[in-house]
Design a protein around this motif. Structure first.
Motif, PDB file in Angstrom:
ATOM      1  N   THR A   1       8.438  -5.918  15.417  1.00 32.70           N
ATOM      2  CA  THR A   1       9.254  -6.436  14.316  1.00 32.70           C
ATOM      3  C   THR A   1       8.846  -5.685  13.065  1.00 32.70           C
ATOM      4  OG1 THR A   1       7.655  -8.132  13.728  1.00 32.70           O
ATOM      5  CG2 THR A   1       9.332  -8.739  15.335  1.00 32.70           C
ATOM      6  N   LYS A   2       9.609  -5.908  12.014  1.00 35.84           N
ATOM      7  CA  LYS A   2       9.337  -5.170  10.783  1.00 35.84           C
ATOM      8  C   LYS A   2       7.912  -5.467  10.278  1.00 35.84           C
ATOM      9  CE  LYS A   2      11.981  -3.159   7.246  1.00 35.84           C
ATOM     10  NZ  LYS A   2      13.329  -2.930   6.792  1.00 35.84           N
ATOM     11  N   TRP A   3       7.532  -6.720  10.348  1.00 35.35           N
ATOM     12  CA  TRP A   3       6.197  -7.089   9.876  1.00 35.35           C
ATOM     13  C   TRP A   3       5.127  -6.446  10.741  1.00 35.35           C
ATOM     14  CZ3 TRP A   3       2.364  -7.919   7.066  1.00 35.35           C
ATOM     15  CH2 TRP A   3       1.220  -8.616   7.485  1.00 35.35           C
ATOM     16  N   GLU A   4       5.361  -6.422  12.062  1.00 35.24           N
ATOM     17  CA  GLU A   4       4.377  -5.776  12.944  1.00 35.24           C
ATOM     18  C   GLU A   4       4.302  -4.291  12.664  1.00 35.24           C
ATOM     19  OE1 GLU A   4       4.678  -8.869  16.703  1.00 35.24           O
ATOM     20  OE2 GLU A   4       6.129  -7.246  16.484  1.00 35.24           O
TER      21      GLU A   4
ATOM     22  N   ARG B   1       1.500   1.054  -3.616  1.00 27.25           N
ATOM     23  CA  ARG B   1       2.827   1.552  -3.253  1.00 27.25           C
ATOM     24  C   ARG B   1       2.787   3.059  -2.985  1.00 27.25           C
ATOM     25  NH1 ARG B   1       6.386   1.915  -8.062  1.00 27.25           N
ATOM     26  NH2 ARG B   1       5.127   3.797  -8.092  1.00 27.25           N
ATOM     27  N   ASP B   2       2.101   3.796  -3.873  1.00 29.42           N
ATOM     28  CA  ASP B   2       1.970   5.239  -3.653  1.00 29.42           C
ATOM     29  C   ASP B   2       1.313   5.531  -2.309  1.00 29.42           C
ATOM     30  OD1 ASP B   2       3.078   5.701  -6.051  1.00 29.42           O
ATOM     31  OD2 ASP B   2       1.234   6.306  -7.089  1.00 29.42           O
TER      32      ASP B   2
ATOM     33  N   LEU C   1      -0.838 -10.756  -4.377  1.00 25.74           N
ATOM     34  CA  LEU C   1       0.445 -10.521  -5.043  1.00 25.74           C
ATOM     35  C   LEU C   1       0.778  -9.036  -5.077  1.00 25.74           C
ATOM     36  CD1 LEU C   1       0.294 -13.003  -8.061  1.00 25.74           C
ATOM     37  CD2 LEU C   1       1.706 -13.129  -6.027  1.00 25.74           C
TER      38      LEU C   1
ATOM     39  N   ILE D   1       4.452  -4.062  -0.498  1.00 30.06           N
ATOM     40  CA  ILE D   1       5.172  -4.154   0.779  1.00 30.06           C
ATOM     41  C   ILE D   1       6.662  -4.297   0.519  1.00 30.06           C
ATOM     42  CG2 ILE D   1       5.599  -5.652   2.769  1.00 30.06           C
ATOM     43  CD1 ILE D   1       2.623  -6.179   2.878  1.00 30.06           C
ATOM     44  N   PHE D   2       6.974  -5.168  -0.431  1.00 30.92           N
ATOM     45  CA  PHE D   2       8.387  -5.370  -0.743  1.00 30.92           C
ATOM     46  C   PHE D   2       9.024  -4.062  -1.206  1.00 30.92           C
ATOM     47  CE2 PHE D   2      11.731  -6.456  -3.827  1.00 30.92           C
ATOM     48  CZ  PHE D   2      12.578  -7.139  -2.985  1.00 30.92           C
TER      49      PHE D   2
ATOM     50  N   ILE E   1      12.718  -2.293 -10.085  1.00 31.21           N
ATOM     51  CA  ILE E   1      11.623  -3.249  -9.929  1.00 31.21           C
ATOM     52  C   ILE E   1      10.277  -2.583 -10.148  1.00 31.21           C
ATOM     53  CG2 ILE E   1      10.416  -4.732  -8.275  1.00 31.21           C
ATOM     54  CD1 ILE E   1      13.063  -5.627  -7.255  1.00 31.21           C
TER      55      ILE E   1
ATOM     56  N   GLY F   1       1.878  -7.865  -1.782  1.00 32.36           N
ATOM     57  CA  GLY F   1       3.239  -8.345  -1.535  1.00 32.36           C
ATOM     58  C   GLY F   1       4.262  -7.472  -2.230  1.00 32.36           C
ATOM     59  N   VAL F   2       3.981  -7.162  -3.489  1.00 28.63           N
ATOM     60  CA  VAL F   2       4.920  -6.329  -4.243  1.00 28.63           C
ATOM     61  C   VAL F   2       5.035  -4.948  -3.600  1.00 28.63           C
ATOM     62  CG1 VAL F   2       5.337  -5.208  -6.449  1.00 28.63           C
ATOM     63  CG2 VAL F   2       4.513  -7.535  -6.398  1.00 28.63           C
TER      64      VAL F   2
ATOM     65  N   LEU G   1      10.833  -3.313   2.243  1.00 24.22           N
ATOM     66  CA  LEU G   1      11.889  -4.308   2.358  1.00 24.22           C
ATOM     67  C   LEU G   1      12.993  -4.158   1.317  1.00 24.22           C
ATOM     68  CD1 LEU G   1       9.522  -7.363   2.796  1.00 24.22           C
ATOM     69  CD2 LEU G   1      10.701  -6.161   4.600  1.00 24.22           C
TER      70      LEU G   1
END
Lengths: 348, 301
Positions: A238-241, A218-219, A124, A130-131, A144, A127-128, A135
């Motif tokens: 791609t963005k994920w790659e 994130r940092d 999780l 990366i988001f 957020i 994911g946060v 993204l």
């Protein structure tokens, strides 16, 4: 030491400069600007040196505090250290009445709850992160990350309160029976399910360590230079790659460090765990079973500890917790530093 | 996002770009993006749940008596947490008194004197490690150090325990904030003949003060909710007490005691107490963030 009480307004003009404490008091009969300026320079060195020494002393007090904690914990646990030696950590007995103590059930509880917390929190948190870094639309980014950091600001005891009255009934009536029905055959979800237990403690721990891991990750991901991203995108990724090749691969050491910092927090987290784990010194395969952690047994039994050996055993558990978290944190810090060198690391 | 598969032909590999490959890669991209969004929502869900229940359960029990009365005897209705609110305030003031000066001074040392030296690095590292020491360990060490010496639990011991916990945060933010002060300002002061100690106090610290205040408030907010170190130092008190060498009530302790107690009346008070505590913390953190973002120096990360 007190730095807030400053006379004068902006930049101190020479006449506004007060004499250092060591210097003789100036005669206030309007000394000329130049004279006070010259006086100032003469006495400056002694004042400078004592100021630097004071700052150094305060800085070194941080060492002293850590050393002090260590020494005092060893001194206060010597009874138990002498009585049980290393076996303390492999013995399963916990019998205050007959004075028989061993820390294995608590080590087991600490490891299992922390592991569960990491299993839930790490994906999780990634994911946060990366988001947030890759993204998220820019205007949403601040709010957020602020919200996820609010999670870190909620005190442990409030998590505990919420868990006792909301999460525990939910686990008892909904999640627990569901897990028993679907995964009961594994043996991890067996026995009577009261809602309190190792699984609930793991979930609450996961919620608590999430913000630490996600904000550090994130940092770390922000510290990856943009040219890496651009290079990956220019090659047609791609963005994920791009995230996988350009960002995650570069920051993996730091991410491992962030996860370990979360682990350090999970190992020592006390109040919320004490409130939902069931407080029972027992090793049981089922995650529904009540357990106890190193931290929660101290919180739960310290004030009732009658007898020197009992108290000493609890302090020895504290000593173990101290050493383990110091080692985990030290390694984690080094890993995070290796990646975000110079960038601020703010872990509240 | 809409990458053309033709562009991705690897060097030296005479492989025809296939349609399915492009589909697979785009699909993976969308799946991961979706998962990331889902993760964010999942993380925000408990936050929303906790805040919702705090307001829902706590607001009903908040009344004037909560702020003005001490706890009622067991079994009686009513009562409040006035003693706990005041006790928390006293402990936190003590903690700030111990923690903030030492923390700021250590930060000054790191930023102005020992930045690149071995000792500086060691202090910085130790501060970060001290930050990770579990609060319960801090509680039992201060118990062993202060409470056993004094032979009774006290507000003072609680203040010391929380004060020590504030030091690392204050130190690290002070250092970071001082590092953002431009050297030209320091040089201007030094060039006027101002001694270095005076330059640091009146120029560097003053310029960095918004950020340093932010750090102090964050440290304050962090220890405001700490319970574990207080269990064995301040101990808690059902009665009114403001004496520094006596056991004293504190909001987190009271919440813990009431939440784990058997009475509905207690649970009600625990929710109200938690709402007050969280409001206190949220307001200070939010104010600090707004203040820091508005200032010259960005304080929040």
């Amino acid at each position: 030491m007190t730095t807030e009480r400053e006379p004068g307004s902006l930049l101190p003009m020479p006449p506004a400069i007060s004499q250092p404490a060591a210097a003789p008091p100036p005669d206030d009969a309007a000394p000329s600007v130049i004279r006070s300026f010259l006086n100032q320079r003469g006495s400056g060195r002694a004042a400078d040196n004592s100021f630097a020494a004071l700052m150094l002393l305060c800085a070194c007090s941080i060492f002293l505090i850590v050393l002090f904690i260590f020494v005092i914990l060893i001194l206060r646990s010597h009874l138990s250290l002498a009585q049980f030696g290393w076996k303390f950590f492999t013995r399963q007995a916990w019998d205050p009445v007959s004075g028989d103590f061993g820390a294995l059930p608590f080590i087991y509880g600490t490891l299992v709850t922390s592991l569960l917390a990491l299993l839930m929190a790490v994906p999780l948190a990634l994911g946060v992160a990366i988001f947030l870094t890759e993204l998220c639309p820019r205007p949403l980014r601040g709010p957020i990350s602020f919200l996820t950091e609010l999670l870190a600001a909620i005190p442990s005891v409030v998590y505990g309160l919420w868990a006792v009255f909301i999460l525990v009934p939910l686990m008892r009536d909904v999640v627990g029976p569901f897990l028993y029905k679907t995964l009961g055959w594994t043996g991890f979800f067996e026995g009577s399910n009261f809602g309190v237990g190792i699984l609930t403690a793991g979930i609450i721990l996961a919620i608590m360590i999430l913000p630490i891991i996600s904000s550090l990750t994130r940092d770390i991901m922000t510290a990856v230079p943009n040219s890496q991203r651009e290079a990956a995108l220019a090659l047609g990724a791609t963005k994920w790659e791009m995230i996988r090749i350009g960002v995650l691969r570069n920051s993996r050491i730091g991410i491992v460090g962030a996860v370990m910092l979360g682990l350090g927090r999970a190992l020592g987290e006390t109040m919320a765990v004490t409130m939902v784990i069931g407080n029972h010194a027992e090793i049981n395969k089922s995650l529904f079973a009540p357990g106890n952690t190193l931290a929660s047994v101290i919180a739960g039994e310290f004030s009732e500890a009658t007898g020197d050996l009992y108290l000493s055993a609890l302090i020895e558990i504290g000593l173990a917790l101290f050493l383990v978290t110091i080692v985990v944190n030290a390694i984690a810090r080094l890993m995070v530093w290796a990646v975000t060198r110079g960038a601020p690391s703010r872990v509240a | 996002m809409s990458t053309q598969p033709i562009a991705s032909q690897p060097l030296g590999l005479p492989r025809k770009p296939s349609r399915t490959n492009a589909v697979r890669r785009t699909a993976a991209n969308y799946i991961v993006s979706g998962l990331a969004i889902l993760a964010t929502l999942l993380v925000l869900a408990p936050l929303a749940a906790i805040l919702f229940y705090l307001v829902y359960k706590g607001a009903r029990s908040l009344n004037l008596a909560f702020f003005t009365h001490v706890p009622a005897p067991v079994g009686e209705e009513g009562g409040g947490m006035a003693n706990a609110i005041v006790g928390s305030g006293i402990i936190l003031i003590l903690a700030s008194f111990f923690g903030i000066p030492i923390g700021i001074a250590a930060g000054v040392y790191l930023a102005e004197f020992g930045g690149g030296k071995m000792l500086g690095n060691a202090v910085r590292f130790t501060a970060d490690v001290l930050n990770g020491v579990p609060s319960i360990v801090m509680g039992i060490s201060i118990y062993s150090l202060v409470v056993i010496q004094q032979k009774h639990f006290s507000a003072l011991a609680g203040g010391i325990a929380l004060g020590i916990m504030m030091i690392p945060t204050v130190t690290r933010t002070t250092e970071e904030m001082l590092a953002t002060v431009p050297h030209a300002i320091r040089e201007a002061a030094l060039g006027l003949g101002v001694p270095k100690w005076r330059t640091i106090l009146s120029v560097s610290l003053r310029t960095a003060s918004p950020g340093i205040i932010t750090g102090c408030m964050l440290a304050f907010a962090r220890v405001a909710g700490e319970t574990a170190p207080l269990l064995f130092t301040a101990l808690g008190n059902q009665f009114w007490s403001v004496k520094l060498n006596q056991p004293i009530a504190a909001l987190p302790l009271q919440i813990f005691a009431y939440a784990t107690g058997p009475y509905d009346e207690w649970h009600r008070l625990a929710w109200a107490g938690a709402l007050v505590l969280i409001a206190l913390i949220m307001v200070s953190v939010t104010l600090v963030r707004i203040y820091a973002n508005r200032g010259v120096l960005k304080g929040g990360s």
